[in-house]
Write an enzyme that holds these catalytic residues in place. Structure first.
Site, mmCIF file in Angstrom:
data_model
loop_
_atom_site.group_PDB
_atom_site.id
_atom_site.type_symbol
_atom_site.label_atom_id
_atom_site.label_comp_id
_atom_site.label_asym_id
_atom_site.label_seq_id
_atom_site.Cartn_x
_atom_site.Cartn_y
_atom_site.Cartn_z
ATOM 1 C CG ASP A 179 -0.183 -0.805 2.451
ATOM 2 O OD1 ASP A 179 1.162 0.277 2.644
ATOM 3 O OD2 ASP A 179 -1.005 -0.624 3.881
ATOM 4 C CD GLN A 180 -0.497 6.922 -0.262
ATOM 5 O OE1 GLN A 180 -1.320 7.115 0.348
ATOM 6 N NE2 GLN A 180 -0.282 8.189 -0.853
#
Length: 137
Positions: A16-17
């Protein structure tokens, strides 16, 4: 007891980020490890389906202890502590990084069902005979 190890390298698309493996990807990691553990016995999930039996997941628990990151080489230990006696089979998973730190724990319960009808059935005899050697007294 039957156990195996499967190695998976974390791909960028699985993070994810925050550069952490997205939690939903662990279900896929567990599936890959289960399929490979069966393959290590000399049997494949494809052969099971050809015999008219499928294994849907009916329960899954996951405990996240530490994050995995992009490019980590994960070791997924797959453990079967007891021989299935009816339509259920249970796998436990332990996920480690390359520093051998425990990252994630998982438990997955699947049923043996007949293809088409989804009627509960027992483990195919060919798989049972391969597993039996790991559970004899």
């Amino acid at each position: 007891m039957f156990n195996t190890e499967t190695f998976i390298r974390v791909r960028y698309a699985e993070t994810d980020q925050m550069n952490v493996v997205y939690y939903g990807n662990y279900a896929q990691y567990f599936e890959v490890a289960r399929a490979e553990s069966i393959r290590n016995l000399g049997f494949t999930y494809k052969e099971m389906e050809a015999a008219g039996v499928m294994m849907p997941v009916v329960e899954m628990q996951t405990k996240y202890l530490r994050p995995a990151h992009y490019d980590d080489l994960l070791t997924i230990k797959t453990i079967m502590r007891e021989m299935p006696v009816d339509h259920k089979i249970r796998f436990e998973h332990e996920v480690y990084n390359q520093e051998k730190k425990l990252l994630t724990l998982g438990k997955v319960v699947l049923y043996f069902v007949k293809m088409g009808s989804f009627e509960k059935t027992v483990m195919p005899e060919s798989l049972r005979s391969l597993l039996q050697t790991f559970f004899s007294e």
